[in-house]
Design a protein around this motif. Structure first.
Motif, PDB file in Angstrom:
ATOM      1  N   TRP B 430      99.080  52.480  40.476  1.00  0.00           N
ATOM      2  CA  TRP B 430      98.431  51.336  39.832  1.00  0.00           C
ATOM      3  C   TRP B 430      97.932  51.700  38.437  1.00  0.00           C
ATOM      4  CZ3 TRP B 430      98.451  46.530  42.110  1.00  0.00           C
ATOM      5  CH2 TRP B 430      98.918  46.490  43.429  1.00  0.00           C
ATOM      6  N   ASN B 629     100.511  46.941  39.401  1.00  0.00           N
ATOM      7  CA  ASN B 629     101.422  47.884  40.060  1.00  0.00           C
ATOM      8  C   ASN B 629     102.520  48.318  39.099  1.00  0.00           C
ATOM      9  OD1 ASN B 629     104.006  48.508  41.805  1.00  0.00           O
ATOM     10  ND2 ASN B 629     102.174  48.951  43.025  1.00  0.00           N
ATOM     11  N   GLU B 634     102.355  43.041  39.780  1.00  0.00           N
ATOM     12  CA  GLU B 634     101.358  42.022  40.104  1.00  0.00           C
ATOM     13  C   GLU B 634      99.998  42.488  39.594  1.00  0.00           C
ATOM     14  OE1 GLU B 634     102.824  43.998  42.250  1.00  0.00           O
ATOM     15  OE2 GLU B 634     101.741  44.158  44.170  1.00  0.00           O
ATOM     16  N   ARG B 636      95.885  42.336  39.700  1.00  0.00           N
ATOM     17  CA  ARG B 636      94.724  42.046  40.538  1.00  0.00           C
ATOM     18  C   ARG B 636      93.448  42.411  39.763  1.00  0.00           C
ATOM     19  NH1 ARG B 636      98.121  39.361  42.589  1.00  0.00           N
ATOM     20  NH2 ARG B 636      99.198  39.801  44.546  1.00  0.00           N
ATOM     21  N   ALA B 698      90.539  36.471  48.830  1.00  0.00           N
ATOM     22  CA  ALA B 698      91.110  37.814  48.729  1.00  0.00           C
ATOM     23  C   ALA B 698      91.303  38.255  47.282  1.00  0.00           C
ATOM     24  CB  ALA B 698      92.449  37.875  49.470  1.00  0.00           C
ATOM     25  N   ASP B 699      91.321  37.311  46.346  1.00  0.00           N
ATOM     26  CA  ASP B 699      91.500  37.673  44.938  1.00  0.00           C
ATOM     27  C   ASP B 699      90.203  38.136  44.285  1.00  0.00           C
ATOM     28  OD1 ASP B 699      94.325  37.019  44.312  1.00  0.00           O
ATOM     29  OD2 ASP B 699      93.712  35.057  45.053  1.00  0.00           O
ATOM     30  N   LYS B 701      86.978  40.410  44.400  1.00  0.00           N
ATOM     31  CA  LYS B 701      86.440  41.588  45.091  1.00  0.00           C
ATOM     32  C   LYS B 701      84.991  41.802  44.647  1.00  0.00           C
ATOM     33  CE  LYS B 701      90.795  42.605  46.366  1.00  0.00           C
ATOM     34  NZ  LYS B 701      91.391  42.142  47.579  1.00  0.00           N
ATOM     35  N   ILE B 754     103.421  37.752  36.430  1.00  0.00           N
ATOM     36  CA  ILE B 754     104.265  38.928  36.641  1.00  0.00           C
ATOM     37  C   ILE B 754     105.414  38.989  35.652  1.00  0.00           C
ATOM     38  CG2 ILE B 754     105.972  39.870  38.246  1.00  0.00           C
ATOM     39  CD1 ILE B 754     104.106  39.179  40.532  1.00  0.00           C
TER      40      ILE B 754
END
Lengths: 340, 759
Positions: B430, B629, B634, B636, B698-699, B701, B754
């Motif tokens: 990452w 990544n 993608e 995050r 979930a996106d 944190k 992306i």
């Protein structure tokens, strides 16, 4: 929403008999007057949108055959009853241990609420989410045969680069199906012409000139079970799903991979691709290119090139070829590195 | 105290739980379409599937055959009603049933009314329109657009701001950039769908509809229906997400009112999510060109911001964010120009921080590029260009705590540990990037009325026609009364969301807390004055202690001398059961017509850039970490920190909640959100939450909100700066900055996806 008759057949034969009475062998299951419903997470949605217009719904949830609700492990493999919910299968210990690729594909699909409603057989039969298909004012060859395809020259970022035709480029959005096709699953179905089984790979049809024909099923046939053969080395398998957000989104590209390794050398590879094709997509050329090779970044890239050799991009989805390749490379390397 | 209820610092109120929290989480809060209404009929809209042309023929036979169909309202049926007006209370000037012309995709062509919701929907679906279709113009670069200067086209955007000689300064600058940026079409998609329920009691019309502007709608709806505004009541006790989408009234409201009149029974129309894309307002796509010139020392000498915004053919909707970006830093010289690009689209409208979201995104992405061009730390670059006065009118800022925000957010985030080299930070596969940006929002305030009653039992009833759009206005208004009257919050009932209450301004522009609290403060202080006068009058319990400082607490008047009297006893001595005060707050600088305009539903806004003495803004700084990544790219966002200063914070819980929601939306604007327009047909394609993506749990944190203490008495009597529209400004630029830091790729077109990072 149009009025419809709602029935709860007591067993499979009753369901088949009723369906048989209100359909003909020429009816496509998705266009028939009588249609089956289980979780309803796809069909109810499309009925509200006017995409599906059955006037009779046969609810399979009360069918008395207990096998429809069971997951059974035998020496030959694992058998999923058609009415098992996605969430139940995703958390089943034999699935998570023996077939991580299946557990992943279910766990990464939809949302918790939907996984608790949706049946496994309904999931593999889910229809495309193409927006031009979903909204009835657009031209769509899949919804209205011969009306044209608005997606072809429209907004087609989500659309398929593999298996598309001049009539349809709608993506098959499912995840579970990629794991099943990679593992040579078999589908059991029952209809008025009797019971039969077919390789999972034969269930879905590429659009060709007839995108409204989506599967090999006839209108009175019910999927009763899905069998996955015993593959001891499938413990080394995973499903990688790449999407715009972390959860609750369809794949832009995904890869189901299972590897039989001898050290770092590939004895056998199983590869399927999601988010990029019109149907569940087995990448046989990629599998063959890896056989007997050492799995490293170079051989993984060669396999990915083979997988997408026939890809045909449209205006907004060309990135899916590069993304699909990278997804496969990453999935192969992560599968290689799994501790099993 | 937990994260949701931050400990109050200087000039901050207690994190009281929302007074309506229990109602909301137990399903007892009645949203407008939930309000019980007897003998109701259901309406469903039929909308156009073309964007330009005429409805040649409308075939109703199939629809009329649907069992349970009661009525169809369509062309000709609105002839005794006036067309809508575009403005603060009206979303568009298009009267869809006044004229067979189609101006945009999804325009209303009929309303079907039936005994059941299902029958109404089925009938609406069977209404067949035959069109004389014309080739529509979709957006920028489509054939047939007309581009006009924005200045003067809207009362909210009078001029293109400028200062000094930009051309000369830019030509001489040692370091410069010249870049273009864009933001996409966006639709609000509040979870509560848009709806209208209308019924008549004699000649009195009652409308239940989620509204951010009940007073403005009452007046505008009465005008359309040609009736006295006193005969119209708009009821909107709870709103399930608004964000500007429920600010201006849409043409549906009058159509449903007409249907209810024809039928002589209540009609409820809930718009589908797909239909909302065409029948409601939205944030139109924008384009920007920014030029910045600076000396090698990092001091900016020249700044130019040109903006282009899409609007509809008939209405000149302008956001014009250059009035904020042109005042952000100590530029030296400023040149701005905003253009409107007319296309065959529905009229855009307010969406959370309408000007700042797109314009500050462009500015802050450019500032990050400039810092890179200068080889300078981006925080340091902003510090160097911190202004003493705003560059356009040379007025001071009433308060400006931007650098304190940067310092506190940087400290909490660990900015000092960032390796500034592009691509230098990694975690396995990452790529890690860290970026930052400034948030700004003008501090405005508007006239507002409120009625407060204090009873002999110590109960308080507070009435104000403001709106609960999720911000917690019931709670903060109650807190203000609690504080001034010395009564615990449990003893206070707050009534809002009804046009029969004292009028409040539109709940937009982040003015509600400041305006409502200022009016409540006035009413409460009038009660205090009466109480104290009575208490200190001859024979009163505090007789003799005139002109002394005093407090109200625990149901008592406490004089500084130590003497005290029970409030209940004072009321008894006055021989009254209650004291009630009606206050009309008008901000400093208000015109003589300001209060009249409040009642007319067209309140004046004051503050921001408009005041003589100073410019008024709230500021913040946001820092984000992204992970990308290395194969699949993608993006995050594992971590985001925002620090904000906004004068008096009435309630640290509701303030944090608004800022957090803003930051999450900012992440969505950076990475997810966009309405796709099919350019061939000028139609929206992804008209549902399947493909119109917003962040899911979930996106998000690690998210931290820091409230930075700030005192500003100049903004309004309550000392409050609105912060509802502060948290989502700048976030997308901070994400773009972090993506650059991780990858070396500068993404200028939102959302960042992306495919932009694969090549």
């Amino acid at each position: 929403m149009r009025p419809f008759v709602y029935e709860q057949p007591a067993d499979i034969s009753a369901a088949v008999a009723t369906a048989s009475r209100f359909t003909t062998n020429d009816d496509q299951p998705t266009r028939a007057n009588a249609q089956f419903i289980a979780g309803g997470t796809n069909l109810a949605d499309y009925m509200k949108l006017g995409v599906a217009e059955p006037n009779r719904l046969l609810d399979l949830n009360r069918l008395k055959e207990s096998g429809l609700r069971q997951i059974r492990v035998t020496d030959d493999g694992i058998r999923f009853g058609a009415l098992v919910r996605m969430g139940e299968a995703a958390d089943h210990r034999d699935v998570t241990e023996r077939y991580p690729v299946i557990a992943d594909s279910l766990r990464l699909a939809a949302s918790g609420q939907i996984r608790n409603m949706a049946s496994l057989a309904g999931n593999i039969l889910q229809r495309t989410r193409c927006e031009y298909f979903r909204e009835t004012s657009w031209q769509c060859n899949k919804r209205v045969p011969g009306s044209g395809c608005a997606a072809m020259e429209g907004v087609n970022r989500q659309h398929a680069v593999l298996g598309a035709s001049d009539a349809c480029i709608a993506t098959y959005h499912g995840d579970f199906a990629q794991a099943l096709i990679a593992l040579d699953a078999v589908v059991h179905a029952e209809g008025s012409r009797g019971a039969r089984k077919m390789p999972f790979a034969k269930l879905h049809r590429q659009p060709g000139d007839t995108p409204h024909i989506e599967t090999d099923l006839v209108a009175d046939e019910i999927i009763t079970a899905i069998e996955v053969p015993a593959i001891p080395w499938a413990r080394r398998s995973l499903y990688l799903k790449i999407r715009d957000r972390e959860s609750y989104a369809f794949a832009l590209a995904s890869a189901a991979v299972a590897l039989d390794l001898d050290g770092e050398t590939v004895r056998e590879a199983r590869i399927a691709l999601g988010g990029v094709a019109t149907v569940p997509w087995r990448a046989s050329a990629a599998e063959q290119s890896l056989q007997g090779k050492k799995l490293d970044e170079a051989s993984a890239e060669a396999a990915a090139d083979a997988a997408f050799a026939q890809a045909r991009p449209r205006q907004h989805n060309a990135f899916k070829i590069e993304l699909g390749k990278r997804t496969l490379v990453r999935a192969l390397l992560e599968t290689r590195d799994m501790k099993v | 105290m937990d994260a949701a209820a931050p400990r109050p610092k200087e000039n901050m109120g207690e994190p009281l739980p929302r007074v309506d929290a229990r109602l909301k989480v137990t399903g007892q809060a009645h949203y407008p379409a939930d309000l019980p209404t007897a003998n109701i009929a259901y309406g469903a809209l039929a909308t156009s599937s073309i964007a330009k042309g005429k409805v040649a023929k409308l075939r109703l036979d199939e629809a009329r055959a649907v069992p349970g169909l009661l009525d169809i309202v369509t062309y000709g049926d609105m002839d005794k009603v006036d067309k809508p007006k575009f403005g603060n209370s009206g979303a568009t000037s298009i009267g869809p049933l006044h004229d067979r012309t189609i101006f945009h995709d999804g325009q209303i062509v009929a309303l079907a009314v039936a005994e059941t919701f299902e029958a109404a929907e089925e009938a609406a679906r069977l209404i067949r329109a035959e069109y004389e279709e014309e080739k529509p113009t979709a957006t920028f670069d489509s054939p047939g657009t007309a581009t006009i200067p924005a200045a003067g086209k809207s009362p909210l955007f009078k001029e293109d701001v400028k200062a000094g000689d930009f051309d000369a300064a830019y030509a001489d600058a040692a370091v410069k950039i010249d870049q273009r940026y864009s933001t996409p079409t966006q639709h609000h998609n509040p979870i509560e769908l848009f709806s209208t329920t209308a019924y008549w009691e004699g000649d009195q019309l009652i409308v239940h509809e989620p509204s951010q502007n009940v007073t403005g709608w009452k007046v505008e709806l009465a005008r359309q229906l040609r009736i006295d505004p006193a005969k119209v009541r708009i009821v909107s006790p709870f709103i399930g997400g608004a964000f500007g989408s429920k600010g201006p009234m849409t043409p549906r409201t009058a159509i449903v009112a007409v249907a209810a009149k024809r039928l002589g029974r209540p009609v409820r129309c809930v718009t589908s999510r797909m239909q909302a894309f065409g029948t409601q307002t939205y944030r139109a796509e924008t384009r920007h060109r920014i030029r910045i010139g600076a000396g090698k020392d990092g001091r900016i000498t020249a700044f130019a911001h040109e903006g282009w915004e899409v609007t509809s053919r008939p209405d000149a909707y302008v956001v014009g964010g250059t009035s904020a970006t042109g005042r952000m830093y100590d530029y030296g010289s400023v040149l701005t120009h905003v253009s409107l690009v007319q296309a065959d689209r529905n009229t855009p409208g307010y969406m959370r921080s309408p000007p700042e979201t797109p314009y500050v995104y462009a500015l802050e992405n450019a500032m990050d590029e400039m810092a890179v061009a200068l080889g300078m730390d981006p925080v340091e670059f902003r510090r160097i260009n911190e202004p003493k006065a705003e560059p356009i009118g040379k007025k001071p800022f009433s308060s400006r705590s931007l650098i304190q925000c940067y310092d506190q957010a940087a400290e909490a985030f660990g900015w000092a540990d960032r390796d500034p080299k592009v691509g230098a930070m990694r975690d396995g596969d990452w790529l890690v990037g860290i970026g930052c940006a400034t948030a700004i929002y003008p501090t405005a305030v508007a006239p507002c009325a409120a009625r407060v009653r204090l009873t002999v039992d110590g109960d308080v009833r507070l009435q104000c026609g403001s709106h609960e759009i999720g911000t917690g206005v019931r709670t903060v208004a109650g807190q203000m009364a609690s504080e001034r009257l010395g009564v615990s919050i449990e003893k206070i009932s707050v009534e809002i969301g009804d046009s029969s209450l004292p009028p409040a301004p539109v709940s937009g522009g982040s003015i509600s807390t400041a305006s409502v609290c200022s009016a409540v403060l006035m009413a409460c202080d009038a009660i205090r004055t009466k109480l104290y006068a009575a208490a200190t009058a001859e024979g009163g319990p505090l007789a003799g202690s005139h002109n002394e400082e005093f407090e109200l607490a625990g149901g008592k008047i406490l004089a500084k001398s130590g003497a005290s009297a029970k409030v209940g006893d004072v009321l008894k001595a006055m021989q009254v059961g209650a004291i009630e005060e009606y206050a009309e707050f008008a901000p400093k600088g208000a015109t003589p017509e300001a209060l009249k305009k409040l009642y007319a539903g067209t309140p004046e806004f004051h503050g921001g850039e408009q005041d003589e003495d100073s410019v008024k803004y709230a500021f913040g700084a946001e820092f984000v970490e992204v992970r990308i990544n290395r194969y699949t790219r993608e993006i995050r966002v594992p971590r985001i920190v925002g620090a904000f200063a906004a004068g008096r914070i009435m309630n640290t819980r509701t303030a944090r909640s608004q800022l957090m929601g803003g930051m999450i939306w900012g992440i969505g604007q950076a990475l997810h959100e966009a309405t796709e327009v099919d350019r061939r047909y000028a139609r929206y394609v992804n008209r549902d939450l399947q493909d119109y993506l917003v962040p899911v749990n979930a996106d998000i944190k690690d998210l931290q909100v820091i409230l930075v203490p700030e005192v500003d008495h100049a903004v309004n009597p309550a000392g409050v700066k609105g912060l509802g529209e502060l948290g989502n400004v700048g976030t997308a630029a901070a994400v773009a900055s972090a993506v650059y830091h991780a990858t070396g790729r500068r993404i200028r077109d939102l959302p960042i996806r992306i495919e932009q990072l694969l090549v």
